[in-house]
Design an enzyme around this catalytic site. Structure first.
Site, PDB file in Angstrom:
ATOM      1  N   SER A 130      50.625  21.824-100.949  1.00 25.73           N
ATOM      2  CA  SER A 130      50.334  22.608 -99.749  1.00 25.73           C
ATOM      3  C   SER A 130      50.874  21.616 -98.579  1.00 25.73           C
ATOM      4  CB  SER A 130      48.987  22.939 -99.702  1.00 25.73           C
ATOM      5  OG  SER A 130      48.599  23.274 -98.593  1.00 25.73           O
ATOM      6  N   TYR A 165      39.879  20.964-100.619  1.00 27.65           N
ATOM      7  CA  TYR A 165      41.243  21.721-101.101  1.00 27.65           C
ATOM      8  C   TYR A 165      42.419  20.665-100.705  1.00 27.65           C
ATOM      9  CZ  TYR A 165      44.739  25.128-101.130  1.00 27.65           C
ATOM     10  OH  TYR A 165      45.816  25.930-101.627  1.00 27.65           O
TER      11      TYR A 165
END
Length: 338
Positions: free
Chosen positions: A230, A243
Site C-alpha cells: 500500500s 494498517y
C-alpha cells in the site's frame, strides 16, 4: 462448477463478527470526535483526471457498510472487468491462488488471470460467499476453472489446506497473490486496542507469511508470489497506524523473501496501491469521508480495481517480468517518488 466447500478454518466463522464489533467501537468514537471537533473545511474541488482506456467514476457515494464489506451491497459497484484489456495467453496453463479474491482488487486480478489462461482458486471469509460466487461466475465465463475456498488466513492450518486443495484441483500452483486485508482507522494511538492491533497484524502480515510458507514447497522455477502492499506502507498514515505498519512489513517481507528464494527461480514482488474503490474502505471510514476518498491524489479520484489488475498480470507473467524480483510497484495516482 468447482466445489464450494465449507470453511476449513475453525476460526473463520467468528472473524467477521469480531471485525464488525471492532468497527462498531470505532464508529462510536467517530461520532464523539465529530461532535467535539466539528467538520473541517473541505478541500477545494478539482476535476478528476481521466487517463485510462475508459472513463472512471470521479464522484463516490457517501456509504458505510458493516465488515467485512460485500461488493454486491455497494451503491457504486467497483469497475473490475477491464473490457478493453485483451488477453494473450500470458498465463496459459498456470494455476493461481488469490487471497481476498472474492471482491475488490482480488476479483479484478482473478478475472484478468483467467483471461490470460490461468485457473484460479479464491480464498475469502465465509461471510463473503455471495461475492465469491459472482467472481467465480466471471472467471468461468473467461473459459478457465475456479475453486472457492472459504476460510481465514490467520489460521496456518487453513492456509496449508487451501494450498493443498488448489494443487489437488489444478495439479499445480504457479502464482500466489497475497491480498486479504483488515483495515479500521483510528484517531489516535490510544484508540488502538491490543485486540485490534492483533487482528490487523495477524490478517495482513501473518496471513501472508502463512500462505507463502504453505505455497513454497509447491512452487517451481518460473513461479511467483505477489503481495499487495500500500501507499501507506511507503509514507505512513496518521489514522491507519496499525494498517500502515503491516503494509510496511509486507514491503520488507517481499524484498527479503525475494532474496531468499531467487536461487529457486521463484520471483517475489509487491504492488503498492493508492486509494482504490473496493469494499475495504466503505467498511472502514464514515460515509462522509468515503465520499472524499482519493480526492487528495494528483488524479483527484480513487482508482478502480481494473486500473490495478494489469500490474498483477505483469508481475505474474514470466514473459513480462522474468528479470524482475524484489520490487514494490507503486500504483498510487501520484507523481511523488517514494
Amino acid at each position: 462448477m468447482a466445489n464450494k466447500g465449507k470453511p476449513t478454518s475453525q476460526s473463520a466463522d467468528g472473524t467477521a463478527d469480531k471485525q464488525r464489533r471492532i468497527q462498531r467501537e470505532q464508529d462510536a468514537r467517530d461520532g464523539e470526535h465529530s461532535a467535539a471537533k466539528g467538520e473541517e473545511q473541505s478541500q477545494q474541488k478539482k476535476q478528476p483526471v481521466q487517463a485510462g482506456a475508459r472513463e472512471q467514476p470521479g464522484k463516490l457515494p457517501a456509504e458505510h457498510h458493516a465488515k467485512p464489506g460485500i461488493e454486491a451491497e455497494m451503491q457504486l459497484k467497483p469497475q473490475f472487468m477491464a473490457p478493453d484489456y485483451e488477453g494473450s495467453n500470458k498465463l496459459r496453463g498456470m494455476a493461481a491462488l488469490i487471497t481476498g479474491g472474492d471482491s475488490g482488487i482480488g476479483r479484478a486480478v482473478a478475472v484478468l488471470y483467467a483471461r490470460e489462461g490461468a485457473d484460479v482458486a479464491l480464498v475469502y471469509l465465509p461471510d463473503e460467499q455471495p461475492d465469491a460466487e459472482e467472481t467465480q461466475r466471471c472467471i468461468e465465463a473467461e473459459g478457465t476453472r475456479c475453486l472457492l475456498i472459504p476460510g481465514d488466513v490467520k489460521d496456518p492450518a487453513f492456509c496449508k489446506q487451501a494450498v493443498e486443495q488448489t494443487v489437488q484441483q489444478f495439479g499445480k500452483l504457479d502464482i500466489l497473490v497475497n491480498n486479504a486485508a483488515f483495515q479500521e482507522h483510528a484517531e489516535s494511538l490510544e484508540d488502538l486496542t491490543e485486540e485490534r492491533f492483533d487482528e490487523t497484524m495477524r490478517t495482513n502480515i501473518y496471513g501472508y507469511f502463512h500462505m507463502a510458507k504453505a505455497a513454497l514447497p509447491h512452487l517451481k522455477q518460473g513461479a511467483s508470489i505477489i503481495n499487495t502492499g500500500s501507499v501507506v506502507g511507503l509514507r505512513g498514515s496518521p489514522k491507519l497506524l496499525d494498517y500502515s505498519t503491516t503494509k510496511g512489513a509486507i514491503h520488507a517481507f517481499t524484498k527479503s523473501l525475494a532474496q531468499n528464494v531467487i536461487d529457486k527461480g521463484i520471483r517475489v514482488n509487491a504492488v503498492a496501491p493508492g486509494p482504490v474503490w473496493t469494499p475495504l474502505n466503505p467498511a472502514d471510514q464514515p460515509a462522509d469521508k468515503v465520499a472524499q476518498f482519493g480526492a487528495d491524489t494528483d488524479m483527484k479520484r480513487a482508482a478502480q480495481p481494473e486500473e490495478l489488475s494489469p500490474a498483477y498480470v505483469f508481475l505474474a507473467a514470466p514473459v513480462c517480468s522474468g528479470y524482475i524480483t524484489g520490487i514494490v510497484l507503486p500504483v498510487t495516482g501520484k507523481v511523488d517518488a517514494y
